[in-house]
Each structure stands twice: as C-alpha cells, then as structure tokens.
Design an enzyme around this catalytic site. Structure first.
Site, short mmCIF file in Angstrom:
data_model
loop_
_atom_site.label_atom_id
_atom_site.label_comp_id
_atom_site.label_asym_id
_atom_site.label_seq_id
_atom_site.Cartn_x
_atom_site.Cartn_y
_atom_site.Cartn_z
CG PHE A 29 -0.26 0.41 2.52
CD1 PHE A 29 -0.02 1.76 2.80
CD2 PHE A 29 0.16 -0.54 3.43
CE1 PHE A 29 0.63 2.13 3.98
CE2 PHE A 29 0.80 -0.18 4.61
CZ PHE A 29 1.03 1.17 4.88
CE LYS A 89 -2.90 -8.48 -4.42
NZ LYS A 89 -3.41 -7.50 -3.41
CB SER A 101 4.61 -7.52 5.76
OG SER A 101 3.77 -8.56 5.32
CB CYS A 125 10.65 -0.73 2.98
SG CYS A 125 11.29 -0.21 1.40
CD GLU A 171 8.18 -2.96 8.45
OE1 GLU A 171 7.59 -4.04 8.26
OE2 GLU A 171 8.67 -2.29 7.53
P1 NAD Z 1 1.42 -6.69 3.14
O1 NAD Z 1 2.45 -7.74 3.23
O2 NAD Z 1 0.32 -6.70 4.13
O3 NAD Z 1 0.71 -6.73 1.70
C1 NAD Z 1 1.45 -6.77 0.51
C2 NAD Z 1 0.66 -7.52 -0.54
O4 NAD Z 1 0.42 -8.85 -0.08
C3 NAD Z 1 -0.71 -6.90 -0.82
O5 NAD Z 1 -0.92 -6.87 -2.21
C4 NAD Z 1 -1.68 -7.82 -0.09
O6 NAD Z 1 -2.91 -7.95 -0.76
C5 NAD Z 1 -0.97 -9.16 -0.08
N1 NAD Z 1 -1.24 -9.97 1.13
C6 NAD Z 1 -1.51 -9.51 2.38
N2 NAD Z 1 -1.63 -10.53 3.24
C7 NAD Z 1 -1.45 -11.67 2.53
C8 NAD Z 1 -1.45 -13.07 2.86
N3 NAD Z 1 -1.67 -13.50 4.09
N4 NAD Z 1 -1.20 -13.95 1.88
C9 NAD Z 1 -0.95 -13.53 0.61
N5 NAD Z 1 -0.96 -12.23 0.24
C10 NAD Z 1 -1.20 -11.30 1.18
O7 NAD Z 1 2.19 -5.29 3.13
P2 NAD Z 1 1.57 -3.82 3.20
O8 NAD Z 1 0.99 -3.61 4.56
O9 NAD Z 1 0.73 -3.56 2.01
O10 NAD Z 1 2.89 -2.94 3.02
C11 NAD Z 1 3.75 -2.61 4.08
C12 NAD Z 1 4.92 -3.56 4.17
O11 NAD Z 1 5.62 -3.59 2.92
C13 NAD Z 1 5.96 -3.13 5.21
O12 NAD Z 1 6.39 -4.27 5.89
C14 NAD Z 1 7.09 -2.54 4.36
O13 NAD Z 1 8.35 -2.59 4.96
C15 NAD Z 1 7.03 -3.43 3.17
N6 NAD Z 1 7.65 -2.82 2.01
C16 NAD Z 1 8.89 -3.31 1.65
C17 NAD Z 1 9.56 -2.75 0.59
C18 NAD Z 1 10.91 -3.27 0.20
O14 NAD Z 1 11.41 -2.83 -0.81
N7 NAD Z 1 11.53 -4.15 0.93
C19 NAD Z 1 8.99 -1.69 -0.14
C20 NAD Z 1 7.73 -1.22 0.25
C21 NAD Z 1 7.07 -1.81 1.34
#
Ligand code: NAD
Length: 490
Positions: A155, A179, A232, A287, A381
C-alpha cells in the site's frame, strides 16, 4: 456508507486491454486515510478472474516477446512523457488513496519517470556477448523474456512500486499481471490507461485485484512463470515459499527495521534534518525509513535538534496520515508500551487531530529516548513516524545492535570521519547503506534490494541487477566452416 457516496466508480480488473467487473460478490471499501471518506470499492477477485488475465497475458506474449526491444522501448518513451504530463493528477490520486503529502506523492511520480527512463536504456544494457572461443567457433549469449510475470505490491507506494517492475519487465519482453494492494487500487487503473495511451498492445499489462486468496492463486497458477512481491516479511516468506514450491522464479521483498548510527562528530543540523525526515517522511511508512537511531557517546546536542526538527512536522500540513484506523491504533500502542517500559517520550505524536479532518488517521512525529534493545519499539517494524533512540558507548556496540536485527534493508552512519564511515559500510549487515543520508535509496542504474529478512531470492528488483530476474540467458555455440579448428570442446 451508501455506495452512491463513493467518489470513484467501483474498481475493475483489467485484461486484454479492457476493464471488467470481478466475478465475485466480495468487495472491500477503499477508504481515504486523509479524512476516512469512501473512495471506491475493490473486488476480491476469484481464480476465474485470474485465469482470464493469464490467458490474455499468454496470448499477448507470443507477439510482444518477438517484437524487437528497440520497438518495445518506444512505448515507454511515450509512457514517460505521459507520466510527466499527468504528474499532478497522478500525485493527487496517490495522495487521496494513500494519504501522503502532495510533495511526497509528486516525488513518487517523478521516481516512476526515472524508473521508466532506465527501462528506455535497456537496449544499451542487454546487447548480449559474442566471442570467438576457438578458430571458427563462436559463443554468444542473448537475453530472452521469462514469459508471464506477476507482480504483487504493497500500500505504501501505489505508483512507484508498480513502476519498479512494469517498465523493466515489459521492455524486456515479458507480459504482466499486477496485483495491487487492495488498500490503494486506484493508481493502478490510471497506470493501465496511460500504458494503453502510450501504445502498449492489449494483454501485455493486466490487473487482477484482491487480497490473500488471489495472491495464493497467483503463486499456484501454472501459466505464470515468475512472481515478484513487495510487502511485509510475513507475507514475503509465504509468497516466496509457495511460488517457488511451484517451480516459479521468485523475488520477494519484505519489511525492514532500519538503524541510523549517529556519532558525536556528525554535522548537527544536517544530521538532525536527515533523521527527522527519514523517520517521518510518508508518515514513517517507507521500507527505508529510519526506525532506530543508535546514538554513540554524547550526542545530546544532535538529539535536541532532531526533536526541534520533529516539532516542525505538523500532521495535516507537512505530515500525512497513516493508512488506516488500525495502523494508527497499532502505532500508538507501541509508543504507550515503550513509555510503560521506562522509555522517555521526547516528542509525542499520539492523539493527533487535524481540524476539519477529524476522521483521518493521523499520528504525529514521535521521538522516544532511552530505548533498550529488547523493547518492542526496538525490535518490531512499527511503520509509523516513530524514532526510537538507543544509547551506546562505542561503534562496535552500535554495530552489534544493528546487526542483531533480522532485517537488512537499509542502515546509515552519520559522521564527518571517512574512516568511521568505511568501518560501518564494511560491517553493517544490510543491503543499502547511507553515509550522512537518512533514506539511502539507490538511484538508477543502481538496483534496489535489501538483505536477510528484507528480501528472499537472488538479485534485485530494479536497476541493472533486475535484468537477470526478468530474462533467461540463451547461450549459442556456432560453427559454419568445416575447416574450423576443433578442440576437445567443439
Ligand atoms: P502486506 O504484506 O500486508 O501486503 C502486501 C501484498 O500482499 C498486498 O498486495 C496484499 O494484498 C498481499 N497480502 C496480504 N496478506 C497476505 C497473505 N496473508 N497472503 C498472501 N498475500 C497477502 O504489506 P503492506 O501492509 O501492504 O505494506 C507494508 C509492508 O511492505 C511493510 O512491511 C514494508 O516494509 C514493506 N515494504 C517493503 C519494501 C521493500 O522494498 N523491501 C517496499 C515497500 C514496502
């Protein structure tokens, strides 16, 4: 709230160049974090929707992969121009669905332009190699696209993170299914429209909306060759394990807990400004955000300035809200827990209210001193505008704390000593290091990617290093002349 109050029409899936409603009765509300208003609703798509997208992407791959890279790149010159033309409109949409400030949203579009510029340079990086390996015998290598690739995004960057993958993967001849995060699905719709306007053939880029169920279906789908994930660590591990168990190529970027080491000789105002912006930019939902400052020796003069800088950051003015009411509660819970455990709250962002936007999810910048390494604000985090300060006596103690954290996205050192900076660069267990830089995001052609629990898979997702992820290398050995010198190999 009745659906007629929605600002935007219901989000649709996109495949074969057209938008389609999801074949599902399950929808989620898309809420603006700015004021809690209903923007739209997003379908939690079914496997059937994914099948349509994969069929469209597979059909388009046959032609797109055979188009020369010089031709493919032309679409992205036009896409770059469209991103520039629509910067304000795209930034306003990002701001509405994610909550970040307009300047931060604009920077996201500007970064997308830079990512596209790099993709336009890919013909210059992917010429392959040729060598006469023995008399009359040549070896050559050529990059081939992988096939249909799926990209799952978070997000916090509704425009930039999709553009980490779209231009490079598609210029290199792949077709794609995006997605997007179900919290911020609107920017992806505009991306699809702009790609079409830029002349991208139908089916090359597709979108399937949804949450966990559709991500699992992507990991399992036999028609998808590669999966990239950004989100995440918990979900990155699930996606990496599941998609690679289905023999797909996977790169999964996870969460972070970034440490900034500050030495007493650091330039005070430069350090304070950098640290405050790093921990609070995008409401701490980056991140690459500073989460822990490891203060070495006497740094009180710098900490005072950091607090002064933090107090200039005002929710609703130069600080946006966090993504949801749950996120606000979670962040405030962490601050309260640290306080109960004996930490000192130097700047307190709890209970922030913005006049006229009382339903928005605001948390003010928060600086917590006297944090110990085992407190949850030091280990987890938080993903909010919160800086935890751990005080240590020397650089080795600071490095030990930094390197004990399981993540490895970014780390930074603030000092005026080149020798101390090099000492940290050599020893910090993280993929991206800043020297007097609080958000050390590498710019193209350098690639983006952390280490340890911040990334699963080999290589990086952007820049030069991404070429290996988005392509397969074909090695050809050729002999035309019967008299060519042969040896044990040929
Ligand atoms: P998230 O992991 O909750 O969601 C990411 C994606 O995974 C979304 O599209 C979501 O629909 C999907 N998803 C969520 N739960 C799932 C599950 N149980 N099984 C399968 N798919 C699932 O992350 P978020 O809250 O959208 O974003 C924040 C996180 O992203 C933070 O931890 C941040 O550090 C990380 N992030 C990392 C980077 C990087 O480059 N390392 C960059 C941006 C964000």
């Amino acid at each position: 709230m009745p659906i007629s109050n929605m600002k935007y029409p219901e989000v649709k899936n996109y495949f074969g160049g057209k938008f389609f409603p999801g074949t599902t009765k399950k929808y989620l509300d898309v809420i603006s974090p700015l004021d809690g208003s209903l923007l739209s609703k997003v379908p939690l798509s079914s496997k059937e929707d994914l099948n349509h997208a994969v069929e469209a992407a597979r059909a388009a791959f046959l032609k797109w992969s055979k188009t020369s890279i010089k031709e493919r790149v032309q679409v992205f010159y036009r896409y770059k121009a469209l991103l520039e033309k629509h910067t304000l409109e795209l930034a306003l949409l990002i701001q509405e669905e994610n909550g970040k400030t307009l300047d931060e949203a604009r920077a996201e579009v500007e970064k997308s332009v830079e990512l596209t510029e790099f993709a336009c340079s890919l013909p210059n990086w992917t010429g392959g190699e040729i060598l006469e390996v023995s008399k009359g015998v040549e070896c050559r290598s050529d990059y081939y696209p992988v096939g249909v690739v799926a990209c799952i995004t978070p997000f916090n960057f509704p425009g930039m993170v999709p553009n980490w993958t779209i231009p490079n993967a598609i210029v290199l001849g792949n077709t794609m299914i995006l997605k997007p995060s179900e919290s911020v699905p609107l920017s992806a719709v505009r991306i699809a429209e702009l790609l079409k306007e830029a002349g991208l053939p139908d089916g090359v880029f597709n979108i399937v909306n949804g949450d966990r169920e559709i991500v699992e279906a992507i990991c399992d789908h036999p028609g998808i060759e590669a999966v990239s994930f950004v989100g995440s660590t918990t979900v990155a591990k699930i996606v990496y394990a599941r998609a690679s168990s289905n023999f797909k190529r996977v790169l999964a970027l996870g969460g972070a807990k970034n440490h900034l080491i500050v030495l007493p000789d650091a330039h005070p105002s430069m350090t304070a400004g950098n640290v405050a912006v790093s921990m609070s930019g995008c409401a701490g939902q980056r991140c690459m955000a500073a989460s822990v400052m490891v203060a070495v020796g006497d740094t009180d003069h710098i900490i005072d300035q950091i607090c002064a800088e933090a107090r200039k950051i005002i929710p609703g003015q130069n600080l946006g809200p966090v993504i949801s009411a749950e996120a606000k509660k979670r962040i405030e819970r962490y601050i309260t827990e640290a306080e109960k455990q004996g930490a000192t709250i130097l700047v307190d962002g709890r209970n922030a209210i913005v006049q006229g936007k009382e339903q928005g999810f605001y948390v003010g910048p928060t600086v917590i001193d006297n944090v110990t390494p085992t407190m949850s604000v030091a280990t987890d985090e938080i993903f909010g505008p919160v800086l935890s300060i751990i005080r240590v006596k020397d650089i080795d103690e600071a490095l030990a704390i930094e390197n004990a954290n399981p993540y490895g996205n970014a780390a930074a050192i603030f000092t005026q000593s080149g020798g101390m900076a090099k000492y940290v660069i050599d020893r910090a267990d993280a993929g991206m290091i800043g020297v007097n830089i609080g958000v050390p995001v590498p710019r193209e052609p350098f690639s983006f990617g952390g280490w340890n629990d911040s990334k699963f898979g080999v290589g990086d997702l952007t820049g030069k290093s991404s070429i290996n992820f988005w392509t397969k290398l074909k090695k050809t050995t050729t002999k035309w002349n019967p008299e060519a010198k042969t040896n044990w190999m040929s």
